[in-house]
Design a protein around this motif. Structure first.
Motif, PDB file in Angstrom:
ATOM      1  N   ALA A 196       0.848  -1.194   0.000  1.00 27.61           N
ATOM      2  CA  ALA A 196       0.000   0.000   0.000  1.00 27.61           C
ATOM      3  C   ALA A 196       0.884   1.245   0.000  1.00 27.61           C
ATOM      4  O   ALA A 196       1.948   1.269   0.612  1.00 27.61           O
ATOM      5  CB  ALA A 196      -0.908   0.006   1.225  1.00 27.61           C
ATOM      6  N   ASP A 197       0.423   2.276  -0.688  1.00 28.90           N
ATOM      7  CA  ASP A 197       1.170   3.533  -0.725  1.00 28.90           C
ATOM      8  C   ASP A 197       0.844   4.438   0.454  1.00 28.90           C
ATOM      9  O   ASP A 197       1.608   5.371   0.747  1.00 28.90           O
ATOM     10  CB  ASP A 197       0.871   4.265  -2.036  1.00 28.90           C
ATOM     11  CG  ASP A 197       1.360   3.468  -3.236  1.00 28.90           C
ATOM     12  OD1 ASP A 197       2.577   3.238  -3.325  1.00 28.90           O
ATOM     13  OD2 ASP A 197       0.522   3.056  -4.056  1.00 28.90           O
ATOM     14  N   GLY A 198      -0.270   4.167   1.124  1.00 31.41           N
ATOM     15  CA  GLY A 198      -0.634   4.960   2.282  1.00 31.41           C
ATOM     16  C   GLY A 198      -1.712   4.280   3.090  1.00 31.41           C
ATOM     17  O   GLY A 198      -2.565   3.580   2.543  1.00 31.41           O
ATOM     18  N   VAL A 199      -1.650   4.466   4.403  1.00 31.89           N
ATOM     19  CA  VAL A 199      -2.670   3.934   5.311  1.00 31.89           C
ATOM     20  C   VAL A 199      -3.109   5.063   6.238  1.00 31.89           C
ATOM     21  O   VAL A 199      -2.273   5.784   6.799  1.00 31.89           O
ATOM     22  CB  VAL A 199      -2.137   2.751   6.145  1.00 31.89           C
ATOM     23  CG1 VAL A 199      -3.210   2.250   7.103  1.00 31.89           C
ATOM     24  CG2 VAL A 199      -1.663   1.612   5.236  1.00 31.89           C
ATOM     25  N   LEU A 200      -4.425   5.208   6.406  1.00 28.33           N
ATOM     26  CA  LEU A 200      -5.004   6.266   7.223  1.00 28.33           C
ATOM     27  C   LEU A 200      -5.801   5.687   8.378  1.00 28.33           C
ATOM     28  O   LEU A 200      -6.583   4.744   8.192  1.00 28.33           O
ATOM     29  CB  LEU A 200      -5.926   7.141   6.359  1.00 28.33           C
ATOM     30  CG  LEU A 200      -6.808   8.157   7.101  1.00 28.33           C
ATOM     31  CD1 LEU A 200      -5.963   9.250   7.734  1.00 28.33           C
ATOM     32  CD2 LEU A 200      -7.846   8.752   6.136  1.00 28.33           C
ATOM     33  N   PHE A 201      -5.613   6.244   9.573  1.00 28.91           N
ATOM     34  CA  PHE A 201      -6.450   5.964  10.737  1.00 28.91           C
ATOM     35  C   PHE A 201      -7.047   7.290  11.207  1.00 28.91           C
ATOM     36  O   PHE A 201      -6.307   8.189  11.601  1.00 28.91           O
ATOM     37  CB  PHE A 201      -5.626   5.399  11.902  1.00 28.91           C
ATOM     38  CG  PHE A 201      -5.115   4.004  11.713  1.00 28.91           C
ATOM     39  CD1 PHE A 201      -5.742   2.924  12.314  1.00 28.91           C
ATOM     40  CD2 PHE A 201      -3.978   3.760  10.951  1.00 28.91           C
ATOM     41  CE1 PHE A 201      -5.258   1.639  12.169  1.00 28.91           C
ATOM     42  CE2 PHE A 201      -3.477   2.485  10.794  1.00 28.91           C
ATOM     43  CZ  PHE A 201      -4.124   1.410  11.406  1.00 28.91           C
ATOM     44  N   ASP A 202      -8.372   7.416  11.153  1.00 26.10           N
ATOM     45  CA  ASP A 202      -9.060   8.579  11.723  1.00 26.10           C
ATOM     46  C   ASP A 202      -9.868   8.045  12.904  1.00 26.10           C
ATOM     47  O   ASP A 202     -10.970   7.534  12.742  1.00 26.10           O
ATOM     48  CB  ASP A 202      -9.966   9.226  10.676  1.00 26.10           C
ATOM     49  CG  ASP A 202     -10.729  10.434  11.221  1.00 26.10           C
ATOM     50  OD1 ASP A 202     -10.335  10.953  12.282  1.00 26.10           O
ATOM     51  OD2 ASP A 202     -11.718  10.840  10.587  1.00 26.10           O
ATOM     52  N   LEU A 203      -9.298   8.128  14.095  1.00 29.67           N
ATOM     53  CA  LEU A 203      -9.826   7.429  15.263  1.00 29.67           C
ATOM     54  C   LEU A 203     -11.021   8.161  15.888  1.00 29.67           C
ATOM     55  O   LEU A 203     -11.225   9.341  15.663  1.00 29.67           O
ATOM     56  CB  LEU A 203      -8.708   7.253  16.294  1.00 29.67           C
ATOM     57  CG  LEU A 203      -7.460   6.549  15.741  1.00 29.67           C
ATOM     58  CD1 LEU A 203      -6.289   6.688  16.707  1.00 29.67           C
ATOM     59  CD2 LEU A 203      -7.744   5.080  15.436  1.00 29.67           C
ATOM     60  N   GLY A 204     -11.783   7.436  16.696  1.00 27.36           N
ATOM     61  CA  GLY A 204     -12.915   8.046  17.383  1.00 27.36           C
ATOM     62  C   GLY A 204     -14.240   7.735  16.728  1.00 27.36           C
ATOM     63  O   GLY A 204     -14.325   6.961  15.771  1.00 27.36           O
ATOM     64  N   LEU A 205     -15.293   8.342  17.238  1.00 25.91           N
ATOM     65  CA  LEU A 205     -16.651   8.100  16.764  1.00 25.91           C
ATOM     66  C   LEU A 205     -17.049   9.071  15.666  1.00 25.91           C
ATOM     67  O   LEU A 205     -16.588  10.210  15.644  1.00 25.91           O
ATOM     68  CB  LEU A 205     -17.646   8.243  17.911  1.00 25.91           C
ATOM     69  CG  LEU A 205     -17.658   7.162  18.984  1.00 25.91           C
ATOM     70  CD1 LEU A 205     -18.673   7.544  20.055  1.00 25.91           C
ATOM     71  CD2 LEU A 205     -17.967   5.809  18.404  1.00 25.91           C
ATOM     72  N   SER A 206     -17.923   8.618  14.791  1.00 32.14           N
ATOM     73  CA  SER A 206     -18.493   9.507  13.783  1.00 32.14           C
ATOM     74  C   SER A 206     -19.775  10.125  14.330  1.00 32.14           C
ATOM     75  O   SER A 206     -20.370   9.639  15.298  1.00 32.14           O
ATOM     76  CB  SER A 206     -18.818   8.730  12.502  1.00 32.14           C
ATOM     77  OG  SER A 206     -19.931   7.867  12.709  1.00 32.14           O
TER      78      SER A 206
END
Length: 292
Positions: free
Chosen positions: A99-109
């Motif tokens: 993979a060229d990039g991995v994103l984690f946007d943590l928390g609740l929506s």
């Protein structure tokens, strides 16, 4: 823009995500916390015509709306109901290694907070559940089953609540508790905090949600696995909203498995905070995979 675009949760630090991931045409990216697919949509648009995104979400209720939102991108978007603690196996299964990039946007929506039957919010009467998936023990099981000392330790460690012992004592005295508002009222009275911008039960609810879903354990597994699937020079971008998760990310970024790209934490611009209050506590960290 599709007609229903405006109803979706607004992605935090979207421009910075695209910049620090280094999104380009033909790239392969993994969004470990797909949610309403705001970041995934931005990545797919910026990586046109042939960039791809694998979107993971542990919440089965998030999958249908995210899938619908990404439908216009065809097979460039792959949506999977899976916890990011299994990101390596999902990336291998769906052809996103390297993979060229991995994103984690943590928390609740916002969608999760607004789901009245889930019990995430202390502002609504709802069953005290807090599970991302409908299996395993619920927050009610923890609240009503843990010994007082273990409950206090949990609230202190995961919620950073300095008044955890008096709160745990009050919870045990009020058992059984099965409703979110009932629990919030007990916590608010026991804490002694004045009601202000932050609700007195915020830290306690955070701790119970994190324990219910083993969020720190899954984050540790997910970060390490993300590093294992990154291409050389591939970027890991994380957004955390409280210090418990941010410390875990910082520890990993400095562990040697990846190399920090920016040593300081990055925060949203003032204009974004004014436009989207949820972004005010966001803390972004950036690292990359290096050989050997």
């Amino acid at each position: 823009m599709p007609a229903n675009e405006g109803i979706y949760h607004q992605p935090v630090m979207a421009a910075q995500v695209l910049n620090w991931l280094g999104v380009r045409p033909g790239g392969a990216y993994v969004d470990c916390t797909l949610g309403d697919a705001g970041h995934a949509t931005a990545i797919l648009e910026a990586s046109a015509p042939d960039g791809r995104v694998l979107g993971l979400d542990a919440d089965p209720e998030a999958v249908p709306p995210a899938t619908e939102r990404l439908r216009r991108f065809g097979d460039r978007a792959v949506v999977v109901n899976a916890n990011f603690g299994t990101v390596a196996s999902q990336a291998h299964t769906h052809g996103f290694v390297p993979a060229d990039g991995v994103l984690f946007d943590l928390g609740l929506s916002s969608r999760q907070l607004d789901a009245e039957e889930r019990g995430f919010s202390f502002r609504r009467s709802a069953p005290l559940d807090m599970r991302f998936t409908p299996v395993g023990r619920s927050a009610a099981d923890l609240v009503n089953g843990l010994p007082e000392r273990e409950l206090a330790d949990l609230i202190y460690a995961l919620g950073e609540e300095p008044r955890s012992r008096r709160i745990a004592r009050a919870i045990v005295a009020a058992r059984p508790l099965t409703d979110a508002i009932a629990l919030a009222d007990v916590v608010a009275r026991a804490s002694g905090y004045r009601r202000g911008r932050t609700h007195p039960a915020t830290r306690t609810f955070q701790a119970l949600r994190m324990a219910t879903n083993d969020e720190l354990g899954n984050l540790r597994r997910g970060l390490s696995q993300a590093a294992s699937v990154l291409n050389t020079g591939g970027r890991l971008v994380t957004i955390a909203y409280h210090s418990v998760e941010d410390r875990e990310v910082k520890r990993f970024v400095n562990s040697g498995e990846v190399r920090p790209v920016v040593k300081r934490v990055l925060k949203p611009e003032a204009e974004e905070i004014a436009r989207n209050r949820r972004s005010r506590s966001a803390r972004m960290r950036v690292a990359e995979h290096t050989p050997g």
